[in-house]
Design a protein around this motif. Structure first.
Motif, PDB file in Angstrom:
ATOM      1  N   LEU A 231       0.832  -1.209   0.000  1.00  0.00           N
ATOM      2  CA  LEU A 231       0.000   0.000   0.000  1.00  0.00           C
ATOM      3  C   LEU A 231       0.861   1.251   0.000  1.00  0.00           C
ATOM      4  N   ILE A 232       1.890   1.263   0.829  1.00  0.00           N
ATOM      5  CA  ILE A 232       2.801   2.408   0.884  1.00  0.00           C
ATOM      6  C   ILE A 232       3.517   2.584  -0.454  1.00  0.00           C
ATOM      7  N   ILE A 233       3.993   1.480  -1.023  1.00  0.00           N
ATOM      8  CA  ILE A 233       4.708   1.555  -2.297  1.00  0.00           C
ATOM      9  C   ILE A 233       3.779   2.039  -3.403  1.00  0.00           C
ATOM     10  N   ALA A 234       2.556   1.490  -3.452  1.00  0.00           N
ATOM     11  CA  ALA A 234       1.608   1.881  -4.510  1.00  0.00           C
ATOM     12  C   ALA A 234       1.250   3.360  -4.400  1.00  0.00           C
ATOM     13  N   SER A 235       0.994   3.835  -3.186  1.00  0.00           N
ATOM     14  CA  SER A 235       0.650   5.248  -2.997  1.00  0.00           C
ATOM     15  C   SER A 235       1.798   6.154  -3.423  1.00  0.00           C
ATOM     16  N   GLY A 236       3.008   5.801  -2.991  1.00  0.00           N
ATOM     17  CA  GLY A 236       4.169   6.604  -3.374  1.00  0.00           C
ATOM     18  C   GLY A 236       4.403   6.603  -4.865  1.00  0.00           C
ATOM     19  N   CYS A 237       4.184   5.470  -5.504  1.00  0.00           N
ATOM     20  CA  CYS A 237       4.389   5.383  -6.959  1.00  0.00           C
ATOM     21  C   CYS A 237       3.394   6.259  -7.711  1.00  0.00           C
ATOM     22  N   LEU A 238       2.136   6.254  -7.281  1.00  0.00           N
ATOM     23  CA  LEU A 238       1.142   7.113  -7.934  1.00  0.00           C
ATOM     24  C   LEU A 238       1.499   8.595  -7.778  1.00  0.00           C
TER      25      LEU A 238
ATOM     26  N   LEU B 242       3.936  16.458   1.443  1.00  0.00           N
ATOM     27  CA  LEU B 242       3.269  16.143   0.176  1.00  0.00           C
ATOM     28  C   LEU B 242       2.017  16.996  -0.030  1.00  0.00           C
ATOM     29  N   ALA B 243       1.297  17.292   1.039  1.00  0.00           N
ATOM     30  CA  ALA B 243       0.135  18.188   0.925  1.00  0.00           C
ATOM     31  C   ALA B 243       0.585  19.586   0.504  1.00  0.00           C
ATOM     32  N   LEU B 244       1.686  20.048   1.071  1.00  0.00           N
ATOM     33  CA  LEU B 244       2.250  21.335   0.663  1.00  0.00           C
ATOM     34  C   LEU B 244       2.662  21.304  -0.801  1.00  0.00           C
ATOM     35  N   SER B 245       3.206  20.185  -1.233  1.00  0.00           N
ATOM     36  CA  SER B 245       3.603  20.031  -2.633  1.00  0.00           C
ATOM     37  C   SER B 245       2.423  20.252  -3.567  1.00  0.00           C
ATOM     38  N   ALA B 246       1.276  19.669  -3.222  1.00  0.00           N
ATOM     39  CA  ALA B 246       0.091  19.804  -4.073  1.00  0.00           C
ATOM     40  C   ALA B 246      -0.308  21.267  -4.237  1.00  0.00           C
TER      41      ALA B 246
ATOM     42  N   VAL C 291       9.551  29.162 -10.058  1.00  0.00           N
ATOM     43  CA  VAL C 291       9.733  29.043  -8.606  1.00  0.00           C
ATOM     44  C   VAL C 291       8.741  28.059  -7.977  1.00  0.00           C
ATOM     45  N   LEU C 292       7.440  28.288  -8.198  1.00  0.00           N
ATOM     46  CA  LEU C 292       6.442  27.492  -7.478  1.00  0.00           C
ATOM     47  C   LEU C 292       6.380  26.041  -7.965  1.00  0.00           C
ATOM     48  N   VAL C 293       6.411  25.839  -9.277  1.00  0.00           N
ATOM     49  CA  VAL C 293       6.415  24.460  -9.764  1.00  0.00           C
ATOM     50  C   VAL C 293       7.679  23.752  -9.296  1.00  0.00           C
ATOM     51  N   GLY C 294       8.812  24.456  -9.326  1.00  0.00           N
ATOM     52  CA  GLY C 294      10.054  23.851  -8.855  1.00  0.00           C
ATOM     53  C   GLY C 294       9.966  23.427  -7.399  1.00  0.00           C
ATOM     54  N   LEU C 295       9.412  24.286  -6.551  1.00  0.00           N
ATOM     55  CA  LEU C 295       9.253  23.938  -5.137  1.00  0.00           C
ATOM     56  C   LEU C 295       8.204  22.845  -4.950  1.00  0.00           C
ATOM     57  N   GLY C 296       7.174  22.850  -5.807  1.00  0.00           N
ATOM     58  CA  GLY C 296       6.165  21.807  -5.749  1.00  0.00           C
ATOM     59  C   GLY C 296       6.739  20.442  -6.074  1.00  0.00           C
ATOM     60  N   VAL C 297       7.602  20.390  -7.090  1.00  0.00           N
ATOM     61  CA  VAL C 297       8.251  19.129  -7.434  1.00  0.00           C
ATOM     62  C   VAL C 297       9.210  18.717  -6.315  1.00  0.00           C
ATOM     63  N   ALA C 298       9.944  19.681  -5.761  1.00  0.00           N
ATOM     64  CA  ALA C 298      10.908  19.382  -4.694  1.00  0.00           C
ATOM     65  C   ALA C 298      10.240  18.739  -3.495  1.00  0.00           C
ATOM     66  N   SER C 299       9.045  19.187  -3.162  1.00  0.00           N
ATOM     67  CA  SER C 299       8.360  18.681  -1.973  1.00  0.00           C
ATOM     68  C   SER C 299       7.515  17.444  -2.257  1.00  0.00           C
ATOM     69  N   GLY C 300       7.519  16.976  -3.520  1.00  0.00           N
ATOM     70  CA  GLY C 300       6.706  15.807  -3.841  1.00  0.00           C
ATOM     71  C   GLY C 300       7.383  14.789  -4.726  1.00  0.00           C
TER      72      GLY C 300
ATOM     73  N   ILE D 136      -4.987  15.923  -6.191  1.00  0.00           N
ATOM     74  CA  ILE D 136      -5.244  14.540  -5.772  1.00  0.00           C
ATOM     75  C   ILE D 136      -4.153  14.049  -4.817  1.00  0.00           C
ATOM     76  N   VAL D 137      -2.975  14.684  -4.855  1.00  0.00           N
ATOM     77  CA  VAL D 137      -1.813  14.182  -4.116  1.00  0.00           C
ATOM     78  C   VAL D 137      -2.060  14.009  -2.614  1.00  0.00           C
ATOM     79  N   PRO D 138      -2.675  14.972  -1.910  1.00  0.00           N
ATOM     80  CA  PRO D 138      -2.851  14.767  -0.456  1.00  0.00           C
ATOM     81  C   PRO D 138      -3.666  13.526  -0.106  1.00  0.00           C
ATOM     82  N   VAL D 139      -4.628  13.168  -0.945  1.00  0.00           N
ATOM     83  CA  VAL D 139      -5.429  11.969  -0.696  1.00  0.00           C
ATOM     84  C   VAL D 139      -4.566  10.715  -0.868  1.00  0.00           C
ATOM     85  N   LEU D 140      -3.780  10.695  -1.952  1.00  0.00           N
ATOM     86  CA  LEU D 140      -2.919   9.548  -2.205  1.00  0.00           C
ATOM     87  C   LEU D 140      -1.841   9.392  -1.134  1.00  0.00           C
ATOM     88  N   ALA D 141      -1.490  10.502  -0.478  1.00  0.00           N
ATOM     89  CA  ALA D 141      -0.364  10.495   0.458  1.00  0.00           C
ATOM     90  C   ALA D 141      -0.721   9.975   1.845  1.00  0.00           C
TER      91      ALA D 141
END
Length: 411
Positions: free
Chosen positions: A16-23, A84-88, A113-122, A184-189
């Motif tokens: 479950l952890i692996i699948a969530s992280g992969c998505l 990950l929620a911050l990333s979203a 800036v923002l997309v770069g930080l979003g990718v960094a945190s996710g 969708i990321v915070p739900v998957l996380a």
């Protein structure tokens, strides 16, 4: 520096952890890998130059790199889900700003800036550190390979998705659709809750402060060599991601082969990343990394010197796909072997910062030198030379834990 004995368990594979992280890695890696498809339609509508777009993508890669160790340390301490929620939020806001063509500052602040930080945190560093806390050392390389392959799957899927969205709705609305996807990321996380003190592999053989961990890492030669070598990976892949679609058009090949090429890189990268996880578990990771960089240099040299046709684009994309992110599982696994997983988010993030400095230069130089020379060839050849440099610095890396006399004495 005080020592602490840690109880380790040997659980089953945490699917479950692996699948969530992969998505999540598929979602966070997909849109940023498709940025090259937005370059030409965006510039046609706004009148901006390739250097302008290249600078925004370079800023994005730099912010990704600068943010990675900070968000990694934050996830280690405060928990993966919060980061990950911050990333979203960051990612969605950045893509929405990038969709607004009123000013080039929207492109640089949003898409940069923002997309770069979003990718960094996710991205990989956050997800793989969470994996490491929940898998055994014997499972680690495979889990890292799966997480990296998922990012490749995102690249494979978002190449046709982004181009289809651009064709159907225009580039601006296409960015807004992808912005909404990030929410969708915070739900998957949710299954990835926890920090470095939780998980089945409670961290590590030694209890350190952040300052002690940093001093230890920066005093370790193999860690410094690994960091230097990963710079090259960033330079090579970011240049191709941002400029390959435009390059295909420049050499007179139908634009649809750019979509095919990027999709093939993503598809074969799934195979390469999974294979890398298996190979890295069985054979020398430093030598394997050196061979990957040599292979990249050979592939680019052959692509530039042989006749460039639609067929050669397909072959080159497949070969580069095999080698694309196959560096990530052994690189992260080496950091975990050297120092354990307590500060893997932070220490892996520092290695990745080097990767992203390379990405900044690869993307920016691509646009800057194109505007000067009217060709991407100088940057291609620089990437070939850097690949050979990376092979040389990875060869002497020692695949073993850092010596810790205090721990030895305590035992």
């Amino acid at each position: 520096m005080s020592t602490a004995t840690v109880s380790r368990s040997d659980p089953g594979f945490p699917w479950l952890i692996i699948a969530s992280g992969c998505l999540i890695t598929a979602l966070t890696f997909g849109p940023r890998s498709a940025m090259g498809f937005f370059q030409l339609p965006m510039l046609a509508d706004t009148g901006w130059s390739r250097a302008d777009f290249g600078l925004a993508m370079a800023i994005q890669n730099l912010m990704w790199g600068l943010g990675q160790p900070l968000f990694g340390a934050l996830a280690d301490k405060k928990g993966t889900w919060r980061v990950l929620a911050l990333s979203a939020v960051l990612y969605a806001t950045g893509l929405a700003m990038m969709a607004a063509p009123q000013s080039i500052w929207f492109l640089h602040a949003g898409g940069g800036v923002l997309v770069g930080l979003g990718v960094a945190s996710g991205s990989f560093g956050i997800i793989l550190a969470a994996f490491a806390r929940n898998v055994t050392a014997d499972q680690r390389s495979l889990a890292f390979g799966m997480g990296t392959a998922a990012g490749s799957a995102g690249m494979f899927l978002f190449a046709p998705i982004s181009q289809s969205l651009i064709d159907s709705f225009g580039w601006s609305d296409a960015l807004l659709v992808m912005s909404a996807m990030m929410l969708i990321v915070p739900v998957l996380a949710v299954p990835l809750r926890g920090n470095s003190s939780s998980g089945t592999q409670k961290q590590t053989d030694i209890d350190q402060t952040i300052a002690e961990a940093l001093r230890e890492a920066f005093g370790h030669q193999s860690y410094l060599l690994l960091t230097a070598g990963f710079f090259v990976c960033g330079f090579q892949v970011a240049f191709i991601t941002a400029h390959f679609p435009a390059y295909i058009g420049d050499i007179g090949i139908d634009a649809r082969y750019a979509v095919i090429g990027i999709a093939l890189i993503g598809f074969f990268n799934i195979i390469g990343s999974l294979a890398s996880g298996v190979i890295g578990q069985k054979y020398s990771k430093p030598i394997f990394l050196a061979l990957i960089y040599i292979g990249r240099s050979i592939a680019v040299t052959a692509f530039l010197l042989l006749p460039q046709t639609a067929t050669s684009v397909i072959i080159f994309s497949a070969v580069m796909g095999i080698l694309w992110l196959s560096t990530v599982p052994p690189t992260n696994a080496l950091v975990a072997i050297m120092f354990g997983t307590r500060y893997l988010g932070m220490l892996g993030g520092i290695v990745f910062l080097s990767h992203q400095i390379g990405s900044f230069l690869g993307v920016w130089l691509g646009g800057y030198l194109y505007d000067i020379f009217g060709t991407y060839d100088p940057v291609w050849w620089l990437g070939v030379a850097l690949g050979l440099f990376a092979a040389a610095v990875h060869w002497p890396i020692k695949e073993q834990p850092v010596p810790r006399p205090a721990l030895t004495a305590a035992e």
